[in-house]
Design a protein around this motif. Structure first.
Motif, PDB file in Angstrom:
ATOM      1  N   UNK A 249      47.683  38.594  68.984  1.00 10.65           N
ATOM      2  CA  UNK A 249      47.129  37.306  69.534  1.00 10.65           C
ATOM      3  C   UNK A 249      45.752  37.713  70.521  1.00 10.65           C
ATOM      4  N   UNK A 250      45.766  38.673  71.038  1.00  9.34           N
ATOM      5  CA  UNK A 250      44.650  39.502  71.685  1.00  9.34           C
ATOM      6  C   UNK A 250      43.407  39.573  70.898  1.00  9.34           C
ATOM      7  N   UNK A 251      43.598  40.188  69.793  1.00  8.38           N
ATOM      8  CA  UNK A 251      42.705  40.647  68.909  1.00  8.38           C
ATOM      9  C   UNK A 251      42.066  39.186  68.281  1.00  8.38           C
ATOM     10  N   UNK A 252      42.999  38.218  68.179  1.00  7.05           N
ATOM     11  CA  UNK A 252      42.547  36.838  67.435  1.00  7.05           C
ATOM     12  C   UNK A 252      41.646  36.228  68.139  1.00  7.05           C
ATOM     13  N   UNK A 253      42.299  36.179  69.431  1.00  3.88           N
ATOM     14  CA  UNK A 253      41.354  35.261  70.459  1.00  3.88           C
ATOM     15  C   UNK A 253      40.119  36.021  70.912  1.00  3.88           C
ATOM     16  N   UNK A 254      40.125  37.357  70.961  1.00  8.17           N
ATOM     17  CA  UNK A 254      38.735  38.085  71.092  1.00  8.17           C
ATOM     18  C   UNK A 254      37.889  37.643  69.863  1.00  8.17           C
ATOM     19  N   UNK A 255      38.441  37.840  68.639  1.00 13.45           N
ATOM     20  CA  UNK A 255      37.595  37.405  67.523  1.00 13.45           C
ATOM     21  C   UNK A 255      36.963  36.103  67.637  1.00 13.45           C
ATOM     22  N   UNK A 256      37.822  34.883  68.076  1.00 12.56           N
ATOM     23  CA  UNK A 256      37.428  33.651  68.102  1.00 12.56           C
ATOM     24  C   UNK A 256      36.230  33.508  69.221  1.00 12.56           C
TER      25      UNK A 256
END
Ligand SMILES: Nc1ncnc2c1ncn2[C@@H]1O[C@H](COP(=O)(O)OP(=O)(O)OP(=O)(O)O)[C@@H](O)[C@H]1O
Ligand SMILES: [Mg+2]
Length: 390
Positions: free
Chosen positions: A16-23
Motif C-alpha cells: 500500500x505504501x509503495x503504491x501510494x508513493x508511486x501514485x
C-alpha cells in the motif's frame, strides 16, 4: 491508453505504501493519476493521510483516490446474479443468500473492485492507474479467474441457452435445480465479458506488475513463486521493490546483524530476479504517511529512471511463426511443471498453479510433439499435421 501499475507481494511488506508513493510521484510529475484500493480496511486512505471516499475523489492536484465500496458496487451491478443464486439456494433447501454473503466469498470483493476499475479505465481520463492489490495468493487466484471462468462459461452457457429454449416452463419447474432465467444469463455473460476485459487491461501492453518484498528469507521464497505464477497467467512483471532495507550507517550490534542478513538476501534478490531492476526503499525512521513523505519514498525508490514509461518487458506468452508456443516461466522448477492436452486447450501446471490456455486455431488441431523447460521458458512444439493425420 492508461499506464496501469499493479503492486503485489506478501502481507505487510509495504504494498500500500509503495503504491501510494508511486501514485503521488505520478501526480506530481503532471500525470493524471488514479490510485485504487481493493481492500476494505481503507489503508490506502490512511497512508495518503486522507479520508476515504466511495467514488474517485481528487485528494491532491492530479491525484484521485478510489476506495471501492464493494457492497454498493455489487448492489448496483450484480443484483440479477444474486437473484439467480438465491433461486438455486432455495431449491437446494438452503437459506437465501444475501448480498452480504456473496461478498464474503473468497475474492468477491476484489473481483468487484476490478470491475469498477475497468469502468474507470474506459473513461480515458487517467494517464496512470495504480492498483494496490491484495496479498500474493489471493491476487493470483483472482487474476486467473477471468480465464478460468471463460473456460467454464464457454462450456456451460451455450448449454444453458439450449436447454432454456427447448424445455417448457413446466418441465423447468420440475427440474431439480433451477435454470437461469434469460435475464440472468444476460447478467452472467455480462459479468464474464467484464472480467475478460479486466484481464485484457491488466495483461495488455500498458500494464505491468511490480513485486514488493522485504529482504527476508520467507518473503523472498514467496516472491519467487509469485513471479513464476504471474508469468504463467500472462502478466508482465517489470520491477521488484525491496522495502524496509536497514541503513548501514551508525548501526549498533543488533542492527549490524540485520544489515548483514539483509545484504545477503538482497544479493539473492538481484540474482533471482535479474534482469528485472530491483528498487530499494530504506527502512524509515517513521511510517511514511502523507503526500510529502510518500513522494520522498518514491524518489528514493525509482532514482533517475522513468517509472511511468511503457513496460519494456515482453509478454510472457508468444507463438512463433513456426508454430512453437513459448511461455516464460521464470524460476520454475522442472519437477513442478507439467503439461496436458485437452481438446483445443493446453493445461499448464506450475507448482500449485494452473493455466488453461485456449490454443489458437492454427494449433488447436495439431498434437504436441515435444515440450521442454529451458532457461525459464517452456517451449512446446506441435506436429505439423492435425491429430487425425497420424
Ligand atoms: N520503508 C518503510 N519504513 C518505515 N515504515 C514503513 C515502510 N514501508 C511501510 N512502512 C509501514 O509499514 C506498515 C505496513 O505497510 P503497508 O500497509 O504499506 O503494507 P501492505 O503490504 O500494504 O500490508 P497489507 O498486506 O496488510 O495490505 C505501515 O504502517 C507502513 O506505514
Ligand atoms: Mg495494504
Amino acid at each position: 491508453m492508461s499506464r496501469v501499475l499493479l503492486f503485489t507481494g506478501k502481507g505487510g511488506v509495504g504494498k500500500t505504501t509503495v503504491a501510494a508513493a508511486t501514485a503521488t510521484l505520478a501526480a506530481r510529475s503532471g500525470l493524471k493519476t488514479l490510485v485504487v484500493s481493493t481492500d476494505t480496511a481503507h489503508s490506502l486512505a490512511d497512508a495518503l493521510g486522507v479520508r476515504a471516499g466511495g467514488e474517485p475523489t481528487e485528494i491532491a492536484p492530479g491525484l484521485s483516490l478510489h476506495q471501492v465500496d464493494t457492497q454498493r458496487a455489487l448492489e448496483r451491478q450484480w443484483g440479477e446474479l444474486r437473484d439467480y443464486a438465491r433461486g438455486v439456494f432455495a431449491e437446494l433447501g438452503l437459506d437465501e443468500v444475501t448480498a452480504e454473503e456473496i461478498t464474503v466469498l473468497p475474492g468477491a470483493e476484489e473481483v468487484i473492485a476490478l470491475l469498477e476499475l475497468r469502468e474507470q479505465a474506459r473513461t480515458g481520463l487517467w494517464d496512470v492507474i495504480v492498483i494496490d492489490c491484495a496479498p500474493t495468493a489471493e491476487t493470483l487466484r483472482l487474476l486467473a479467474l477471468p480465464e478460468a471462468l471463460d473456460w467454464h462459461v464457454n462450456r456451460l452457457l451455450p448449454i444453458g441457452r439450449r436447454l432454456l429454449s427447448t424445455i417448457s416452463p413446466l418441465v423447468r419447474r420440475l427440474a431439480q435445480v433451477s435454470m437461469p432465467e434469460d435475464h440472468v444469463i444476460g447478467a452472467g455473460e455480462r459479468l464474464h465479458r467484464g472480467l475478460m476485459e479486466v484481464r485484457e487491461l491488466l495483461t495488455g501492453p500498458g500494464a505491468s506488475v511490480r513485486l514488493v518484498l522485504t529482504p527476508e528469507a520467507v518473503v523472498l521464497a514467496e516472491a519467487r513463486r509469485t513471479l513464476t505464477s504471474l508469468s504463467l497467467y500472462g502478466y508482465r512483471v517489470d520491477a521488484v521493490i525491496a522495502n524496509r532495507v536497514f541503513p548501514s550507517e551508525g548501526a549498533d550490534p543488533w542492527r549490524r546483524k540485520w544489515v548483514r542478513a539483509q545484504a545477503r538476501h538482497l544479493a539473492e534478490v538481484e540474482e533471482s530476479f535479474a534482469p528485472l531492476p530491483v528498487h530499494i526503499v530504506p527502512y524509515l525512521e517513521a511510517e511514511p504517511v502523507g503526500l510529502d513523505a510518500l513522494a520522498a519514498v518514491a524518489e528514493a525508490m525509482y532514482g533517475e529512471g522513468d517509472p511511468f514509461a511503457p513496460p519494456s518487458v515482453d509478454p510472457p506468452l508468444r507463438i512463433t511463426a513456426e508454430g512453437e508456443l513459448i511461455l516464460a516461466l521464470p524460476l520454475a522448477d522442472k519437477d513442478e511443471v507439467d503439461l496436458a492436452r485437452k481438446g483445443d486447450e493446453l493445461i499448464v501446471n506450475a507448482g500449485s498453479y494452473r493455466r488453461v490456455l485456449a490454443l489458437p486455431a492454427a494449433l488447436a488441431r495439431r498434437s504436441v510433439r515435444e515440450a521442454a523447460l529451458r532457461d525459464g521458458f517452456l517451449r512446446v512444439r506441435f506436429e505439423s499435421g492435425g491429430p487425425d493425420d497420424r
